[in-house]
Design a protein around this motif. Structure first.
Motif, PDB file in Angstrom:
ATOM      1  N   THR A  47       7.742   2.446   6.152  1.00 15.29           N
ATOM      2  CA  THR A  47       8.215   3.728   5.602  1.00 15.29           C
ATOM      3  C   THR A  47       7.073   4.751   5.587  1.00 15.29           C
ATOM      4  O   THR A  47       7.117   5.713   4.830  1.00 15.29           O
ATOM      5  N   SER A  48       6.069   4.550   6.424  1.00 22.00           N
ATOM      6  CA  SER A  48       4.914   5.447   6.455  1.00 22.00           C
ATOM      7  C   SER A  48       5.280   6.793   7.070  1.00 22.00           C
ATOM      8  O   SER A  48       6.245   6.915   7.838  1.00 22.00           O
ATOM      9  N   ALA A  49       4.495   7.801   6.752  1.00 17.74           N
ATOM     10  CA  ALA A  49       4.741   9.143   7.279  1.00 17.74           C
ATOM     11  C   ALA A  49       4.662   9.165   8.805  1.00 17.74           C
ATOM     12  O   ALA A  49       5.454   9.837   9.470  1.00 17.74           O
ATOM     13  N   ALA A  50       3.718   8.420   9.368  1.00 21.66           N
ATOM     14  CA  ALA A  50       3.544   8.417  10.823  1.00 21.66           C
ATOM     15  C   ALA A  50       4.759   7.806  11.523  1.00 21.66           C
ATOM     16  O   ALA A  50       5.208   8.302  12.564  1.00 21.66           O
ATOM     17  N   TYR A  51       5.298   6.733  10.945  1.00 21.29           N
ATOM     18  CA  TYR A  51       6.471   6.097  11.545  1.00 21.29           C
ATOM     19  C   TYR A  51       7.708   6.972  11.376  1.00 21.29           C
ATOM     20  O   TYR A  51       8.494   7.166  12.311  1.00 21.29           O
ATOM     21  N   LEU A  52       7.890   7.538  10.183  1.00 19.15           N
ATOM     22  CA  LEU A  52       9.043   8.404   9.948  1.00 19.15           C
ATOM     23  C   LEU A  52       9.017   9.628  10.849  1.00 19.15           C
ATOM     24  O   LEU A  52      10.068  10.117  11.286  1.00 19.15           O
ATOM     25  N   GLU A  53       7.825  10.123  11.144  1.00 19.55           N
ATOM     26  CA  GLU A  53       7.732  11.281  12.043  1.00 19.55           C
ATOM     27  C   GLU A  53       8.300  10.946  13.416  1.00 19.55           C
ATOM     28  O   GLU A  53       9.027  11.748  14.002  1.00 19.55           O
ATOM     29  N   ARG A  54       8.007   9.749  13.929  1.00 19.48           N
ATOM     30  CA  ARG A  54       8.543   9.363  15.229  1.00 19.48           C
ATOM     31  C   ARG A  54      10.053   9.132  15.152  1.00 19.48           C
ATOM     32  O   ARG A  54      10.790   9.496  16.073  1.00 19.48           O
ATOM     33  N   LEU A  55      10.526   8.537  14.073  1.00 20.12           N
ATOM     34  CA  LEU A  55      11.960   8.297  13.924  1.00 20.12           C
ATOM     35  C   LEU A  55      12.752   9.597  13.832  1.00 20.12           C
ATOM     36  O   LEU A  55      13.914   9.652  14.246  1.00 20.12           O
ATOM     37  N   ASN A  56      12.146  10.618  13.291  1.00 22.80           N
ATOM     38  CA  ASN A  56      12.837  11.893  13.111  1.00 22.80           C
ATOM     39  C   ASN A  56      12.554  12.904  14.211  1.00 22.80           C
ATOM     40  O   ASN A  56      13.123  14.005  14.206  1.00 22.80           O
ATOM     41  N   GLN A  57      11.686  12.548  15.152  1.00 23.85           N
ATOM     42  CA  GLN A  57      11.406  13.417  16.289  1.00 23.85           C
ATOM     43  C   GLN A  57      11.474  12.614  17.586  1.00 23.85           C
ATOM     44  O   GLN A  57      10.489  12.518  18.325  1.00 23.85           O
ATOM     45  N   PRO A  58      12.633  12.028  17.858  1.00 24.64           N
ATOM     46  CA  PRO A  58      12.751  11.208  19.076  1.00 24.64           C
ATOM     47  C   PRO A  58      12.614  12.060  20.329  1.00 24.64           C
ATOM     48  O   PRO A  58      13.019  13.226  20.364  1.00 24.64           O
ATOM     49  N   THR A 117      17.666   8.483   9.737  1.00 26.90           N
ATOM     50  CA  THR A 117      16.758   9.282  10.548  1.00 26.90           C
ATOM     51  C   THR A 117      17.489   9.902  11.731  1.00 26.90           C
ATOM     52  O   THR A 117      18.628   9.536  12.048  1.00 26.90           O
ATOM     53  N   ALA A 118      16.806  10.812  12.407  1.00 29.31           N
ATOM     54  CA  ALA A 118      17.396  11.470  13.579  1.00 29.31           C
ATOM     55  C   ALA A 118      17.678  10.462  14.681  1.00 29.31           C
ATOM     56  O   ALA A 118      18.686  10.568  15.394  1.00 29.31           O
ATOM     57  N   ARG A 157       8.325   1.343  29.183  1.00 30.66           N
ATOM     58  CA  ARG A 157       7.317   2.332  29.564  1.00 30.66           C
ATOM     59  C   ARG A 157       7.020   3.360  28.479  1.00 30.66           C
ATOM     60  O   ARG A 157       5.908   3.880  28.400  1.00 30.66           O
ATOM     61  N   GLU A 158       8.028   3.685  27.665  1.00 28.45           N
ATOM     62  CA  GLU A 158       7.814   4.703  26.649  1.00 28.45           C
ATOM     63  C   GLU A 158       7.920   4.164  25.231  1.00 28.45           C
ATOM     64  O   GLU A 158       7.009   4.356  24.418  1.00 28.45           O
ATOM     65  N   HIS A 159       9.022   3.492  24.911  1.00 25.52           N
ATOM     66  CA  HIS A 159       9.338   3.229  23.513  1.00 25.52           C
ATOM     67  C   HIS A 159       8.410   2.206  22.853  1.00 25.52           C
ATOM     68  O   HIS A 159       7.853   2.479  21.785  1.00 25.52           O
ATOM     69  N   ILE A 160       8.263   1.030  23.466  1.00 19.71           N
ATOM     70  CA  ILE A 160       7.375   0.036  22.859  1.00 19.71           C
ATOM     71  C   ILE A 160       5.934   0.552  22.788  1.00 19.71           C
ATOM     72  O   ILE A 160       5.297   0.443  21.731  1.00 19.71           O
ATOM     73  N   PRO A 161       5.387   1.149  23.859  1.00 18.38           N
ATOM     74  CA  PRO A 161       4.030   1.715  23.729  1.00 18.38           C
ATOM     75  C   PRO A 161       3.928   2.778  22.637  1.00 18.38           C
ATOM     76  O   PRO A 161       2.922   2.832  21.914  1.00 18.38           O
ATOM     77  N   GLU A 162       4.955   3.619  22.497  1.00 19.37           N
ATOM     78  CA  GLU A 162       4.937   4.643  21.449  1.00 19.37           C
ATOM     79  C   GLU A 162       4.886   3.999  20.066  1.00 19.37           C
ATOM     80  O   GLU A 162       4.087   4.394  19.207  1.00 19.37           O
ATOM     81  N   ARG A 163       5.721   3.001  19.850  1.00 22.18           N
ATOM     82  CA  ARG A 163       5.760   2.338  18.545  1.00 22.18           C
ATOM     83  C   ARG A 163       4.430   1.634  18.248  1.00 22.18           C
ATOM     84  O   ARG A 163       3.908   1.735  17.137  1.00 22.18           O
TER      85      ARG A 163
END
Length: 233
Positions: free
Chosen positions: A67-78, A161-162, A27-33
């Motif tokens: 390693t894009s900024a958009a992906y790293l932002e999600r990895l570091n702001q779970p 990452t976080a 419900r959350e993780h796959i749609p977010e990615r």
């Protein structure tokens, strides 16, 4: 021009957190990615007898997305739900890299993964050899829908990452992964793979697991949801 990007994740889940994991991941993780720019598709596969039991695969437009900024932002702001859920991961191996070859054919509902723990130079050599030979032949076996070869990029796989900090006990990622999708019983894929391994014994060095598809979300599915009549009421 880079190859398409791919992330392949194997993991187990603490038993009493299984239902939470399924709800969060679906419900959350796959749609977010999948909503991240450059991500195309997210899938979760499962087999109670596999080790690890869960397989997640993300496809991206290119390896640079990993390693894009958009992906790293999600990895570091779970999200809070992500932190809770990822803490229940066990035996996690995360291989991010390039999809260097794939056969033509439809997507399947059962899958085999073959993981190789070899040095990167050897992995690249084997990938080149197999893409024009053994795996092309494997793709023509009865029950096989398509075959893919992924080479791991260590710098993309080992991002500190976080989100990664929440997990414990991560396993070494494979340097080379073969993914075989099929439309029959997953045991048929093992038989087809083993037949090829008799011809090329290097294929026999893999750690093999079988899975069935649980969730499959494409970027187009998100667009369809956002454009649904209910959203305009």
């Amino acid at each position: 021009m880079s190859h398409p990007g791919i992330i392949v994740i194997w993991n187990d889940i603490v038993p009493d957190q299984r239902q939470n994991f399924l709800d969060w991941h679906s419900r959350e993780h796959i749609p977010e990615r999948v909503s991240i720019p450059g991500f195309l598709r997210g899938q979760r596969w499962f087999n109670a007898d596999a080790s690890p039991q869960y397989l997640t695969v993300y496809h991206t437009t290119g390896a640079e997305v990993l390693t894009s900024a958009a992906y790293l932002e999600r990895l570091n702001q779970p999200t809070a739900w992500t932190r809770q859920s990822v803490a229940a991961f066990r035996n996690t191996a995360r291989a991010a890299g390039e999809l260097v070859w794939q056969s033509s054919g439809a997507r399947g509902a059962v899958a085999l993964t073959a993981r190789f723990d070899i040095d990167s130079e050897q992995a690249a050599q084997w990938a080149r050899r197999w893409s024009g030979g053994a795996l092309d032949e494997l793709a023509r076996h009865c029950g096989v829908a398509r075959v893919m070869i992924a080479l791991t990029t260590p710098s993309a796989s080992r991002l500190q990452t976080a989100e990664r900090a929440v997990r414990s006990g991560d396993q070494r990622e494979p340097s080379l992964t073969i993914l075989v999708e099929g439309y029959d019983n997953p045991a048929v894929l093992r038989e087809a793979y083993q037949a090829m391994a008799l011809q090329d014994t290097d294929l026999a060095q893999a750690n093999i697991d079988l899975y069935s598809l649980q969730v499959d979300l494409h970027k187009h599915d998100l667009t369809a949801l956002s454009n649904s009549p209910g959203d305009k009421a």
